[in-house]
Write a protein that holds these residues in place. Structure first.
Motif, mmCIF file in Angstrom:
data_model
loop_
_atom_site.group_PDB
_atom_site.id
_atom_site.type_symbol
_atom_site.label_atom_id
_atom_site.label_comp_id
_atom_site.label_asym_id
_atom_site.label_seq_id
_atom_site.Cartn_x
_atom_site.Cartn_y
_atom_site.Cartn_z
ATOM 1 N N THR A 17 5.275 -12.006 -1.675
ATOM 2 C CA THR A 17 5.450 -11.483 -0.328
ATOM 3 C C THR A 17 4.691 -12.387 0.634
ATOM 4 O O THR A 17 3.555 -12.739 0.341
ATOM 5 N N ASP A 18 5.297 -12.734 1.768
ATOM 6 C CA ASP A 18 4.577 -13.626 2.677
ATOM 7 C C ASP A 18 3.850 -12.916 3.815
ATOM 8 O O ASP A 18 3.046 -13.523 4.508
ATOM 9 N N HIS A 19 4.136 -11.622 4.026
ATOM 10 C CA HIS A 19 3.412 -10.831 5.029
ATOM 11 C C HIS A 19 3.144 -9.445 4.466
ATOM 12 O O HIS A 19 4.005 -8.869 3.813
ATOM 13 N N VAL A 20 1.958 -8.926 4.748
ATOM 14 C CA VAL A 20 1.640 -7.547 4.393
ATOM 15 C C VAL A 20 1.171 -6.870 5.680
ATOM 16 O O VAL A 20 0.233 -7.336 6.319
ATOM 17 N N PRO A 21 1.856 -5.776 6.087
ATOM 18 C CA PRO A 21 1.419 -5.061 7.286
ATOM 19 C C PRO A 21 0.072 -4.387 7.037
ATOM 20 O O PRO A 21 -0.191 -3.908 5.926
ATOM 21 N N ILE A 22 -0.776 -4.378 8.059
ATOM 22 C CA ILE A 22 -2.091 -3.745 7.914
ATOM 23 C C ILE A 22 -2.288 -2.740 9.046
ATOM 24 O O ILE A 22 -1.569 -2.772 10.039
#
Length: 92
Positions: A17-22
């Motif tokens: 995964t290239d982005h993880v929402p925080i």
């Protein structure tokens, strides 16, 4: 797209995964779990970057020794580079 960067962490390297929402409370351990980092990732050579500076986080200690003092809260725009196992090979 700008909002997405402000509220997510970018992952580079050996990740699915290239982005993880925080959400402002999420910690690095949770981000790594959501990114499905492979078991053979080289945490010795992996690092976290914030505002262009490398943070003094020991991801090996966090992941393999459970050292929660390394488990920082992530901020939007942070980047995590996950090195592959082969990245530790030193060429002479």
């Amino acid at each position: 797209a700008k909002d997405r960067l402000r509220y997510s962490v970018t992952l580079i390297g050996k990740v699915s995964t290239d982005h993880v929402p925080i959400d402002g409370r999420m910690r690095i351990f949770d981000v790594l779990a959501r990114a499905r980092v492979p078991n053979d990732a080289n945490y010795f050579m992996s690092y976290v970057e914030r505002d262009g500076e490398q943070l003094p986080i020991d991801m090996y200690k966090l992941v393999h020794e459970g050292d929660m003092s390394q488990n920082i809260v992530m901020k939007g725009g942070d980047k995590i580079f996950i090195a592959a196992a082969a990245d530790s090979v030193v060429h002479v």
